[in-house]
Design an enzyme around this catalytic site. Structure first.
Site, PDB file in Angstrom:
ATOM      1  N   ALA A 110       0.773  -1.253   0.000  1.00  0.00           N
ATOM      2  CA  ALA A 110       0.000   0.000   0.000  1.00  0.00           C
ATOM      3  C   ALA A 110       0.800   1.297   0.000  1.00  0.00           C
ATOM      4  CB  ALA A 110      -0.950   0.005   1.189  1.00  0.00           C
ATOM      5  N   GLY A 113       0.475   5.073  -0.355  1.00  0.00           N
ATOM      6  CA  GLY A 113      -0.928   5.158   0.046  1.00  0.00           C
ATOM      7  C   GLY A 113      -1.872   5.753  -0.981  1.00  0.00           C
ATOM      8  N   ASP A 160       4.439  -8.990   6.264  1.00  0.00           N
ATOM      9  CA  ASP A 160       4.766  -9.715   5.052  1.00  0.00           C
ATOM     10  C   ASP A 160       3.481 -10.416   4.584  1.00  0.00           C
ATOM     11  OD1 ASP A 160       7.422 -10.963   3.683  1.00  0.00           O
ATOM     12  OD2 ASP A 160       5.749 -12.394   3.684  1.00  0.00           O
ATOM     13  N   CYS A 230       3.174  -1.103 -12.593  1.00  0.00           N
ATOM     14  CA  CYS A 230       3.456   0.067 -13.436  1.00  0.00           C
ATOM     15  C   CYS A 230       4.539  -0.345 -14.438  1.00  0.00           C
ATOM     16  CB  CYS A 230       3.833   1.278 -12.605  1.00  0.00           C
ATOM     17  SG  CYS A 230       5.286   1.033 -11.610  1.00  0.00           S
TER      18      CYS A 230
HETATM   19  N1  SAM Z   1       0.039   1.040  -3.844  1.00  0.00           N
HETATM   20  C1  SAM Z   1       1.015   2.088  -3.631  1.00  0.00           C
HETATM   21  C2  SAM Z   1       0.396   3.424  -3.963  1.00  0.00           C
HETATM   22  O1  SAM Z   1      -0.526   3.476  -4.804  1.00  0.00           O
HETATM   23  O2  SAM Z   1       0.770   4.437  -3.367  1.00  0.00           O
HETATM   24  C3  SAM Z   1       2.287   1.824  -4.399  1.00  0.00           C
HETATM   25  C4  SAM Z   1       2.858   0.465  -4.129  1.00  0.00           C
HETATM   26  S1  SAM Z   1       4.416   0.130  -4.862  1.00  0.00           S
HETATM   27  C5  SAM Z   1       4.020  -0.088  -6.514  1.00  0.00           C
HETATM   28  C6  SAM Z   1       4.744  -1.494  -4.311  1.00  0.00           C
HETATM   29  C7  SAM Z   1       4.887  -1.675  -2.819  1.00  0.00           C
HETATM   30  O3  SAM Z   1       5.195  -3.061  -2.562  1.00  0.00           O
HETATM   31  C8  SAM Z   1       6.008  -0.883  -2.191  1.00  0.00           C
HETATM   32  O4  SAM Z   1       5.503  -0.088  -1.155  1.00  0.00           O
HETATM   33  C9  SAM Z   1       6.974  -1.932  -1.650  1.00  0.00           C
HETATM   34  O5  SAM Z   1       7.555  -1.560  -0.438  1.00  0.00           O
HETATM   35  C10 SAM Z   1       6.070  -3.143  -1.457  1.00  0.00           C
HETATM   36  N2  SAM Z   1       6.796  -4.435  -1.498  1.00  0.00           N
HETATM   37  C11 SAM Z   1       8.091  -4.664  -1.804  1.00  0.00           C
HETATM   38  N3  SAM Z   1       8.367  -5.984  -1.695  1.00  0.00           N
HETATM   39  C12 SAM Z   1       7.235  -6.600  -1.296  1.00  0.00           C
HETATM   40  C13 SAM Z   1       6.894  -7.941  -0.995  1.00  0.00           C
HETATM   41  N4  SAM Z   1       7.772  -8.918  -1.099  1.00  0.00           N
HETATM   42  N5  SAM Z   1       5.627  -8.184  -0.604  1.00  0.00           N
HETATM   43  C14 SAM Z   1       4.717  -7.208  -0.519  1.00  0.00           C
HETATM   44  N6  SAM Z   1       4.991  -5.916  -0.809  1.00  0.00           N
HETATM   45  C15 SAM Z   1       6.226  -5.607  -1.184  1.00  0.00           C
END
Ligand code: SAM
Length: 458
Positions: A110, A113, A160, A230
Site C-alpha cells: 500500500a 498510500g 509480510d 506500473c
Molecule cells: N500502492 C502504492 C500506492 O498506490 O501508493 C504503491 C505500491 S508500490 C508499486 C509497491 C509496494 O510493494 C512498495 O511499497 C513496496 O515496499 C512493497 N513491497 C516490496 N516488496 C514486497 C513484498 N515482497 N511483498 C509485498 N509488498 C512488497
C-alpha cells in the site's frame, strides 16, 4: 549506459509487444513531460484554485495545467487532495462501473498510500480498508497519508504477505499493486531506466507470483482480486494473470472502456476461459505506464467471518465499556455508531460495524494505526491528538480559529503564532474551513502542536 538511454533489451521487448511502427510513437512519448494530476477528497471539500481539467475515468480526478508548489498549499496538508498519477486512478472506474460491493478490502502493497486513499474514499462509511506495507519506513509514510485522508475507515498494518495466512477467505476485495520493474516510470523517473534489466524483470515476476499466491487465498467467495503493476512486459503482467488462473478457480472480469481513453485491452486464454488485462501506454493514454486486471473468486469459495467474541484479549489494546463508549460518542459528536478502544492511555474510535474484523486483524497482524486516534483524557479534559484534528470526525466542544494562508503556512512550519481574543485552552486551527491541527493557548503564550516530523521544512 547514460541515464536517459533506453536499455537495448527493453527496446526489443517493447517492439515485440506493440510492433515496430507503434514503438516509434511510444519512444517519442517518453520524451514528453509527465502530466501532474490530483484526486480530491470529497469528504474535505475545498476550492481548488489550480487550473485543472477532469480525468475522464474518475469523477474526483483532475489533470493540472502545471505542477504547482503543493508544499505551499495548506489544503494539501489538510488532506483535501492526493497527488496521484492518472492511470492508476482507473481503479476508481473499475469499482464504480462494476459496482463492486463494499465490505472488508485489503491493499496488500500500500505505501505510500495513493491507492489506499482511493479505496478508502470508495468505501466511505460502508466498509473497512486494511492498508498493508511490508517495509517499515514506508509504513510510516503510509500511516501519515491515511491520517491526512482522515476518513477513519482504515487499519494500517506492517506485515509480510505470508503473515496473512490466518485470514484466508476474509476479504471482499484484495488489491495487489505489486513491486515491479517500473517500465511505466521511465518517463517520470530516469533512474528506473538505469535500474532495469531482463534479470530484474525475472526476479520481479518470481516475487509477484509469491505475493499473488498468498493474495488469491485471501479473497472470499464472490470477492475480487485486482492485480496491478506500473510496467509493460508480459512476464510481470499476463504471466501473473495466467499463474493466478492456474493456482485458483477465478472467474474473468471484463471492464467497460470508452475507446477515447486509449486503454488497451489484452486477452489471456486459459483453461478457465479468456481473462482480460488493461494496459496504459503513454503514447495512447494521458497518463503513465500501467497494467491492471480484475478477477472474481466464484461464489461458494471459502468465506471466513470474524467471530463476534464476548471478550477481547489483546496484549495492549482494550475495548472501552458500553457506558463510557456512549458518553465518548456524545462528546466526540459522532453519529452513534462509534466503538472505542484504549491503547495504553490513548483513545481510538472505530466507526460502524467492523469492530469484530478489527479485533480479528489485531490478533493476527502488526497493526500500526486504526480508525481515528482521539487522544488522552486527564480529569475529563481531552489532550486531543493531531489525528483527530485531521479526521473528518466532528471536534465538538473545541473552539476554532480560521487562518489566513500566511498564518496557516506559519503553523505548518511549526512557528510561534500570536492571536488577539483567542479562548484559553485547546483551539482547532482551520484554513478554508479544513482542520490543520491544534494549538493551546496558555494565556501568556500559544503552543503549536503541529507534529515536528510533519512540519514544512523549507
Ligand atoms: N500502492 C502504492 C500506492 O498506490 O501508493 C504503491 C505500491 S508500490 C508499486 C509497491 C509496494 O510493494 C512498495 O511499497 C513496496 O515496499 C512493497 N513491497 C516490496 N516488496 C514486497 C513484498 N515482497 N511483498 C509485498 N509488498 C512488497
Amino acid at each position: 549506459m547514460a541515464e536517459n538511454q533506453l536499455p537495448e533489451a527493453f527496446e526489443s521487448q517493447m517492439q515485440a509487444l506493440v510492433g515496430p511502427a507503434e514503438y516509434v510513437l511510444f519512444k517519442e512519448s517518453l520524451e514528453r513531460p509527465t502530466q501532474t494530476s490530483i484526486r480530491l477528497n470529497w469528504k474535505k471539500p475545498v476550492d481548488i484554485l489550480f487550473s485543472k481539467r477532469p480525468i475522464p475515468w474518475v469523477k474526483d480526478g483532475y489533470f493540472l495545467e502545471e505542477r504547482p508548489s503543493f508544499t505551499g498549499d495548506p489544503t494539501f496538508h489538510a488532506g483535501a487532495y492526493y497527488v496521484q498519477e492518472a492511470s492508476s486512478m482507473f481503479i476508481s472506474h473499475i469499482l464504480e462501473s462494476l459496482k463492486i460491493p463494499k465490505g472488508v478490502y485489503l491493499d496488500m502493497a500500500a505505501a505510500p498510500g495513493g491507492k489506499s486513499t482511493l479505496l478508502s474514499s470508495y468505501l466511505g462509511e460502508e466498509g473497512l480498508l486494511v492498508a498493508n506495507e511490508v517495509i517499515a519506513a514506508r509504513t510510516q509514510i503510509l500511516k501519515e497519508n491515511v491520517i491526512k485522508w482522515g476518513l477513519g475507515n482504515t487499519v494500517v498494518t506492517h506485515n509480510d504477505p505470508e503473515h496473512f495466512s490466518p485470514l484466508d477467505g476474509f476479504f471482499d476485495l484484495v488489491l495487489v499493486d505489486a513491486p515491479c520493474s517500473g517500465e511505466g516510470m521511465f518517463r517520470k523517473d530516469p533512474l528506473a531506466r538505469a535500474e532495469w534489466s531482463p534479470e530484474n524483470v525475472l526476479l520481479c515476476s518470481a516475487r509477484q507470483k509469491r505475493i499473488v499466491d498468498k493474495a488469491g487465498e485471501l479473497v472470499k467467495g464472490g470477492g475480487y482480486l485486482l492485480y496491478a503493476t506500473c510496467t509493460f512486459n508480459e512476464k510481470e503482467n499476463e504471466e501473473i494473470l495466467r499463474f493466478l488462473t492456474e493456482e485458483f478457480a477465478f472467474e474473468p472480469v471484463r471492464i467497460p472502456l470508452d475507446p477515447s481513453w486509449g486503454v488497451v485491452e489484452t486477452e489471456v486464454n486459459t483453461e478457465d476461459g479468456t481473462f482480460y488485462g488493461y494496459r496504459f501506454f503513454p503514447h495512447k493514454v494521458a497518463g503513465e505506464g500501467f497494467f491492471i486486471t480484475a478477477l472474481r473468486r466464484p461464489e461458494g469459495a471459502y468465506i471466513q467471518v470474524a467471530p463476534r467474541n464476548k471478550e477481547f484479549k489483546h496484549h495492549s489494546l482494550k475495548r472501552v465499556g458500553e457506558k463510557e463508549s456512549v458518553e465518548l460518542e456524545q462528546e466526540v459528536g459522532g453519529e452513534g455508531t462509534g466503538k472505542f478502544y484504549l491503547l495504553q492511555e490513548t483513545y481510538f474510535r472505530m466507526q460502524g460495524d467492523y469492530t469484530q474484523e478489527l479485533e480479528k486483524l489485531a490478533q493476527v497482524l502488526s497493526v500500526r494505526y486504526f480508525g481515528v486516534e482521539l487522544g488522552k483524557k486527564y480529569q475529563k479534559e481531552w489532550v486531543p491528538s493531531h489525528e483527530w484534528a485531521l479526521s473528518t470526525l466532528p471536534k465538538n466542544g473545541f473552539p476554532q480559529q480560521e487562518l489566513t494562508k500566511e498564518e496557516a503556512l506559519a503553523f505548518l512550519r511549526k512557528k510561534d503564532l500570536s492571536f488577539t481574543d483567542l479562548p484559553l485552552g485547546w483551539v482547532l486551527l482551520t484554513y478554508q474551513k479544513l482542520s490543520l491541527g491544534w494549538i493551546k493557548n496558555l494565556g501568556n503564550r500559544v503552543n503549536n502542536y503541529y507534529p515536528k516530523e510533519w512540519r514544512i521544512r523549507n
